[in-house]
Write a protein that holds these residues in place. Structure first.
Motif, PDB file in Angstrom:
ATOM      1  N   VAL B 226       0.834  -1.197   0.000  1.00  0.00           N
ATOM      2  CA  VAL B 226       0.000   0.000   0.000  1.00  0.00           C
ATOM      3  C   VAL B 226       0.878   1.261   0.000  1.00  0.00           C
ATOM      4  O   VAL B 226       0.591   2.231  -0.698  1.00  0.00           O
ATOM      5  CB  VAL B 226      -0.952  -0.002   1.211  1.00  0.00           C
ATOM      6  N   PHE B 227       1.970   1.215   0.752  1.00  0.00           N
ATOM      7  CA  PHE B 227       2.890   2.349   0.740  1.00  0.00           C
ATOM      8  C   PHE B 227       3.491   2.542  -0.642  1.00  0.00           C
ATOM      9  O   PHE B 227       3.637   3.656  -1.120  1.00  0.00           O
ATOM     10  CB  PHE B 227       4.006   2.163   1.774  1.00  0.00           C
ATOM     11  N   VAL B 228       3.830   1.421  -1.284  1.00  0.00           N
ATOM     12  CA  VAL B 228       4.371   1.507  -2.635  1.00  0.00           C
ATOM     13  C   VAL B 228       3.354   2.193  -3.553  1.00  0.00           C
ATOM     14  O   VAL B 228       3.704   3.081  -4.335  1.00  0.00           O
ATOM     15  CB  VAL B 228       4.725   0.105  -3.177  1.00  0.00           C
ATOM     16  N   VAL B 229       2.082   1.818  -3.428  1.00  0.00           N
ATOM     17  CA  VAL B 229       1.039   2.413  -4.263  1.00  0.00           C
ATOM     18  C   VAL B 229       1.029   3.932  -4.084  1.00  0.00           C
ATOM     19  O   VAL B 229       1.001   4.689  -5.051  1.00  0.00           O
ATOM     20  CB  VAL B 229      -0.350   1.833  -3.895  1.00  0.00           C
ATOM     21  N   VAL B 230       1.093   4.378  -2.832  1.00  0.00           N
ATOM     22  CA  VAL B 230       1.016   5.813  -2.556  1.00  0.00           C
ATOM     23  C   VAL B 230       2.223   6.549  -3.141  1.00  0.00           C
ATOM     24  O   VAL B 230       2.083   7.625  -3.731  1.00  0.00           O
ATOM     25  CB  VAL B 230       0.889   6.059  -1.036  1.00  0.00           C
ATOM     26  N   VAL B 231       3.399   5.956  -3.027  1.00  0.00           N
ATOM     27  CA  VAL B 231       4.595   6.617  -3.565  1.00  0.00           C
ATOM     28  C   VAL B 231       4.600   6.576  -5.092  1.00  0.00           C
ATOM     29  O   VAL B 231       4.877   7.580  -5.753  1.00  0.00           O
ATOM     30  CB  VAL B 231       5.882   5.967  -3.015  1.00  0.00           C
ATOM     31  N   VAL B 232       4.262   5.416  -5.660  1.00  0.00           N
ATOM     32  CA  VAL B 232       4.258   5.291  -7.122  1.00  0.00           C
ATOM     33  C   VAL B 232       3.197   6.212  -7.726  1.00  0.00           C
ATOM     34  O   VAL B 232       3.422   6.889  -8.726  1.00  0.00           O
ATOM     35  CB  VAL B 232       4.022   3.823  -7.552  1.00  0.00           C
ATOM     36  N   GLY B 233       2.032   6.279  -7.098  1.00  0.00           N
ATOM     37  CA  GLY B 233       0.964   7.137  -7.616  1.00  0.00           C
ATOM     38  C   GLY B 233       1.308   8.599  -7.469  1.00  0.00           C
ATOM     39  O   GLY B 233       0.862   9.434  -8.253  1.00  0.00           O
ATOM     40  N   GLY B 234       2.109   8.936  -6.496  1.00  0.00           N
ATOM     41  CA  GLY B 234       2.441  10.328  -6.224  1.00  0.00           C
ATOM     42  C   GLY B 234       1.818  10.709  -4.899  1.00  0.00           C
ATOM     43  O   GLY B 234       0.600  10.651  -4.763  1.00  0.00           O
ATOM     44  N   MET B 235       2.669  11.099  -3.951  1.00  0.00           N
ATOM     45  CA  MET B 235       2.196  11.442  -2.612  1.00  0.00           C
ATOM     46  C   MET B 235       1.030  12.425  -2.690  1.00  0.00           C
ATOM     47  O   MET B 235       1.150  13.488  -3.289  1.00  0.00           O
ATOM     48  CB  MET B 235       3.315  12.106  -1.821  1.00  0.00           C
ATOM     49  N   GLY B 236      -0.079  12.074  -2.097  1.00  0.00           N
ATOM     50  CA  GLY B 236      -1.191  13.020  -2.011  1.00  0.00           C
ATOM     51  C   GLY B 236      -2.104  13.049  -3.219  1.00  0.00           C
ATOM     52  O   GLY B 236      -3.038  13.817  -3.261  1.00  0.00           O
ATOM     53  N   SER B 237      -1.852  12.205  -4.223  1.00  0.00           N
ATOM     54  CA  SER B 237      -2.726  12.230  -5.388  1.00  0.00           C
ATOM     55  C   SER B 237      -3.649  11.013  -5.399  1.00  0.00           C
ATOM     56  O   SER B 237      -3.192   9.873  -5.489  1.00  0.00           O
ATOM     57  CB  SER B 237      -1.899  12.259  -6.669  1.00  0.00           C
ATOM     58  N   LEU B 238      -4.955  11.271  -5.314  1.00  0.00           N
ATOM     59  CA  LEU B 238      -5.919  10.168  -5.321  1.00  0.00           C
ATOM     60  C   LEU B 238      -5.943   9.468  -6.667  1.00  0.00           C
ATOM     61  O   LEU B 238      -5.972   8.245  -6.753  1.00  0.00           O
ATOM     62  CB  LEU B 238      -7.321  10.704  -5.035  1.00  0.00           C
ATOM     63  N   LEU B 239      -5.923  10.273  -7.745  1.00  0.00           N
ATOM     64  CA  LEU B 239      -5.961   9.703  -9.083  1.00  0.00           C
ATOM     65  C   LEU B 239      -4.715   8.855  -9.310  1.00  0.00           C
ATOM     66  O   LEU B 239      -4.782   7.754  -9.872  1.00  0.00           O
ATOM     67  CB  LEU B 239      -6.053  10.829 -10.123  1.00  0.00           C
ATOM     68  N   GLY B 240      -3.575   9.372  -8.838  1.00  0.00           N
ATOM     69  CA  GLY B 240      -2.318   8.633  -8.945  1.00  0.00           C
ATOM     70  C   GLY B 240      -2.409   7.309  -8.199  1.00  0.00           C
ATOM     71  O   GLY B 240      -1.986   6.276  -8.702  1.00  0.00           O
ATOM     72  N   ALA B 241      -3.005   7.352  -7.002  1.00  0.00           N
ATOM     73  CA  ALA B 241      -3.157   6.129  -6.210  1.00  0.00           C
ATOM     74  C   ALA B 241      -4.033   5.125  -6.960  1.00  0.00           C
ATOM     75  O   ALA B 241      -3.778   3.920  -6.931  1.00  0.00           O
ATOM     76  CB  ALA B 241      -3.770   6.458  -4.856  1.00  0.00           C
ATOM     77  N   PHE B 242      -5.043   5.640  -7.659  1.00  0.00           N
ATOM     78  CA  PHE B 242      -5.935   4.762  -8.413  1.00  0.00           C
ATOM     79  C   PHE B 242      -5.177   4.049  -9.531  1.00  0.00           C
ATOM     80  O   PHE B 242      -5.229   2.823  -9.659  1.00  0.00           O
ATOM     81  CB  PHE B 242      -7.105   5.581  -8.979  1.00  0.00           C
ATOM     82  N   TYR B 243      -4.442   4.829 -10.338  1.00  0.00           N
ATOM     83  CA  TYR B 243      -3.671   4.218 -11.432  1.00  0.00           C
ATOM     84  C   TYR B 243      -2.637   3.236 -10.895  1.00  0.00           C
ATOM     85  O   TYR B 243      -2.478   2.128 -11.408  1.00  0.00           O
ATOM     86  CB  TYR B 243      -2.966   5.300 -12.264  1.00  0.00           C
ATOM     87  N   ALA B 244      -1.929   3.650  -9.843  1.00  0.00           N
ATOM     88  CA  ALA B 244      -0.869   2.794  -9.295  1.00  0.00           C
ATOM     89  C   ALA B 244      -1.457   1.502  -8.730  1.00  0.00           C
ATOM     90  O   ALA B 244      -0.862   0.429  -8.872  1.00  0.00           O
ATOM     91  CB  ALA B 244      -0.087   3.550  -8.227  1.00  0.00           C
ATOM     92  N   SER B 245      -2.642   1.586  -8.102  1.00  0.00           N
ATOM     93  CA  SER B 245      -3.284   0.387  -7.553  1.00  0.00           C
ATOM     94  C   SER B 245      -3.580  -0.609  -8.657  1.00  0.00           C
ATOM     95  O   SER B 245      -3.262  -1.799  -8.550  1.00  0.00           O
ATOM     96  CB  SER B 245      -4.612   0.746  -6.874  1.00  0.00           C
ATOM     97  N   LEU B 246      -4.204  -0.106  -9.741  1.00  0.00           N
ATOM     98  CA  LEU B 246      -4.548  -1.007 -10.844  1.00  0.00           C
ATOM     99  C   LEU B 246      -3.287  -1.565 -11.493  1.00  0.00           C
ATOM    100  O   LEU B 246      -3.208  -2.758 -11.807  1.00  0.00           O
ATOM    101  CB  LEU B 246      -5.417  -0.278 -11.875  1.00  0.00           C
ATOM    102  N   LEU B 247      -2.280  -0.695 -11.665  1.00  0.00           N
ATOM    103  CA  LEU B 247      -1.026  -1.129 -12.288  1.00  0.00           C
ATOM    104  C   LEU B 247      -0.396  -2.264 -11.488  1.00  0.00           C
ATOM    105  O   LEU B 247      -0.076  -3.333 -12.035  1.00  0.00           O
ATOM    106  CB  LEU B 247      -0.055   0.063 -12.381  1.00  0.00           C
ATOM    107  N   ILE B 248      -0.248  -2.046 -10.189  1.00  0.00           N
ATOM    108  CA  ILE B 248       0.406  -3.045  -9.352  1.00  0.00           C
ATOM    109  C   ILE B 248      -0.463  -4.302  -9.246  1.00  0.00           C
ATOM    110  O   ILE B 248       0.039  -5.430  -9.309  1.00  0.00           O
ATOM    111  CB  ILE B 248       0.727  -2.454  -7.962  1.00  0.00           C
ATOM    112  N   GLY B 249      -1.780  -4.104  -9.128  1.00  0.00           N
ATOM    113  CA  GLY B 249      -2.688  -5.247  -9.065  1.00  0.00           C
ATOM    114  C   GLY B 249      -2.547  -6.130 -10.294  1.00  0.00           C
ATOM    115  O   GLY B 249      -2.408  -7.352 -10.192  1.00  0.00           O
TER     116      GLY B 249
END
Lengths: 231, 313
Positions: B226-249
């Motif tokens: 989950v921490f990786v998702v937040v960093v990969v998506g970009g700290m503080g970006s919800l949209l970034g977290a969304f893309y990173a979640s799907l990417l990693i998933g």
């Protein structure tokens, strides 16, 4: 309406406010002048609780020193900080709407009224406020604070770094606020609009009020201007 | 091959949406308060255990609703009486506080429910197949989870974009003090966001528990990802977290599903190495758990602000 007594404030170990005393009456427009670094901004920040205050700050007879900022705001004290803190990701209209404290009890200022007053804001009403120019941001922050119906509004350096034409517009807005019966504490470095609009002028030096009088009196007192204002 | 693609895509999306449920709360809390909440995955685990324990008494569906509410209440208490006090002593103190809290929660789960997995399962009728493709079943439960995850995504979007509270949250993300100057109670807003973030994490636990496994190690298994998702998506970006979640998933799921080794890949592009060698014989499936962290390292080197973020970590 506002009584500040023996107000002290510190940034770390440096003593910025060194016993500030002044008061304001209902409907009064007061300018707080002085050179950079004498404690003008710190005075309003201490009143809002952004810098921890020591001493007494009474608003309409109630002690407010040290209250959280939202409670001070709800007592009718509005604050427009000098860095024009607009919410960049929200639209211009949403910025104004967030100024309203209670949506069930709308105040005397309306979103449409400000959009009419400032056609530039109206044009961008639904765009993110981050795209506005410096002058437009200033109009927006002042208008946004007014949406919360303050009885006294403190405006920190509204004209800093703005073109003369915009400065004139801001002067007009401030006169409009005064006509609506709202008390104004205007923090400025330059004398320009402050001298035309204010009923009374306070000059700060070294964390204290060093002069208090009418704009005419300050104009006549060259020694004070030389010592505390002119660069 | 088509079977692998279809099922891996479905499973990857589901895993990604679960990751997003966790990372959306974490990134909201981070951007509002500047706190990287190390205990976030522990709230996810509590969600699963509470749903299991409540489900024994009230049944699966009521527990699905009650557990996130209970965890939200717990989150509110932690923020109000813990974090808010620690906050005065700076970010390092906050970080250590959440770090300690994670261990306290993990050990409490050990004490109460033991160290072996509990039998938290979906009701029998949900385990029936929704559809069969190429002889493989896709259970109704997986379909339901996917639907809940998508609903949660839509609800979160609506809350942040269309409501007054959402406007306040978005304003406070960058200018917390100013929101307070306008007369809005920012500390209460923070508490609400923290509680809401915990509830989302718990919801992920509630629906993810029966799919993955409800055991005391589940927080530590998912937390780092989950921490990786937040960093990969970009700290503080919800949209970034969304893309990173799907990417990693998706990446992780595909790596697990593909029966291919490093050697096979190198040979496919004409290298001609021994596909059973010590290094070249390593399968992609065994690298799968490592992929989020490889991504983390690469992102930090080449794009430190993440996919969509504006802040550097």
């Amino acid at each position: 309406m506002l009584e500040v007594n023996d107000l002290h404030a510190y940034y770390g170990k440096s003593h910025i406010l060194n016993g500030v005393n002044f008061s304001m009456k209902e409907g009064e427009v007061v300018a707080l002048l002085g050179r950079n670094g004498v404690g003008r901004s710190t005075t309003v920040k201490a009143i809002m609780g952004e810098v921890p205050p020591q001493g007494s700050i009474r608003f309409r007879g109630e002690e407010i020193a040290g209250l959280p900022n939202h409670r001070i705001a709800r007592k009718g004290l509005g604050y427009v900080p000098e860095n024009r803190d607009i919410f960049p990701t929200l639209s211009v209209r949403q910025n104004l709407e967030l100024g309203i404290k209670n949506t069930r009890r709308p105040g005397k200022w309306k979103v449409e009224q400000f959009l009419e007053m400032f056609p530039n804001l109206a044009q961008r009403a639904d765009s993110p406020a981050g795209v506005l120019s410096g002058g437009e941001k200033q109009m927006l922050t002042i208008s946004r604070t007014l949406m919360g119906d303050p009885e006294l509004i403190m405006i920190d350096e509204p004209t800093e770094g703005l073109a003369p034409l915009i400065v004139k517009q801001i002067g007009e807005l401030i006169s409009e606020i005064a006509r609506a019966g709202v008390s104004i504490l205007l923090v400025e470095q330059k004398l320009s609009i402050a001298m035309d609009i204010s009923h009374r002028v306070l000059v700060m030096g070294h964390g204290q009020i060093v002069f208090e009088g009418t704009p005419q009196e300050l104009r006549a007192d060259e020694a004070i201007r030389k010592e505390w204002l002119e660069v | 091959m088509l079977e692998i693609i279809v099922f891996s895509t479905l499973n990857g999306l589901l895993y990604g949406l679960l990751l997003f449920m966790l990372s959306s709360g974490l990134t909201l809390i981070f951007s509002m308060m500047g706190v990287l909440n190390f205990a976030h995955a522990s709230f996810y685990m509590l969600g699963a255990y509470f749903a299991y324990a409540l489900g024994l008494h009230v049944g699966f569906w009521p527990a699905l609703l009650l557990s996130p509410l209970l965890v939200a209440g717990l989150g509110a208490v932690v923020e109000r009486f813990g974090l808010r006090r620690v906050h005065e002593h700076g970010h390092v103190a906050e970080l250590l506080f959440t770090f300690g809290l994670a261990y306290v929660i993990d050990e409490t789960v050990h004490l109460l429910w033991g160290s072996i997995p509990v039998s938290y399962t979906a009701p029998e009728y949900l385990r029936a197949p929704l559809f069969s493709l190429f002889g493989t079943d896709y259970s109704i439960y997986r379909g339901v989870t996917m639907m809940i995850a998508v609903l949660m995504f839509v609800a979160l979007w609506y809350l942040l974009r269309k409501t007054r509270v959402g406007m306040m949250i978005r304003a406070a993300l960058t200018h917390g003090a100013m929101v307070g100057h306008l007369g809005h109670n920012v500390p209460r807003l923070f508490m609400g966001v923290f509680a809401f973030g915990c509830a989302l994490a718990a919801l992920a636990g509630v629906i993810g528990g029966p799919l993955l496994s409800t055991e005391p190690g589940m927080a530590q298994a998912l937390g780092p990802v989950v921490f990786v998702v937040v960093v990969v998506g970009g700290m503080g970006s919800l949209l970034g977290a969304f893309y990173a979640s799907l990417l990693i998933g998706l990446v992780q799921t595909f790596f697990v599903a593909l029966d291919v080794s490093i050697g096979d890949l190198l040979n496919a592009v004409g290298f001609g190495v021994d596909p059973y060698g010590e290094v070249t014989g390593i399968t992609l499936a065994s690298i799968a758990p490592m992929t989020p962290f490889i991504l983390l390292v690469l992102i930090l080197i080449f794009r430190p602000r993440g996919l969509m973020g504006e802040l550097e970590p």
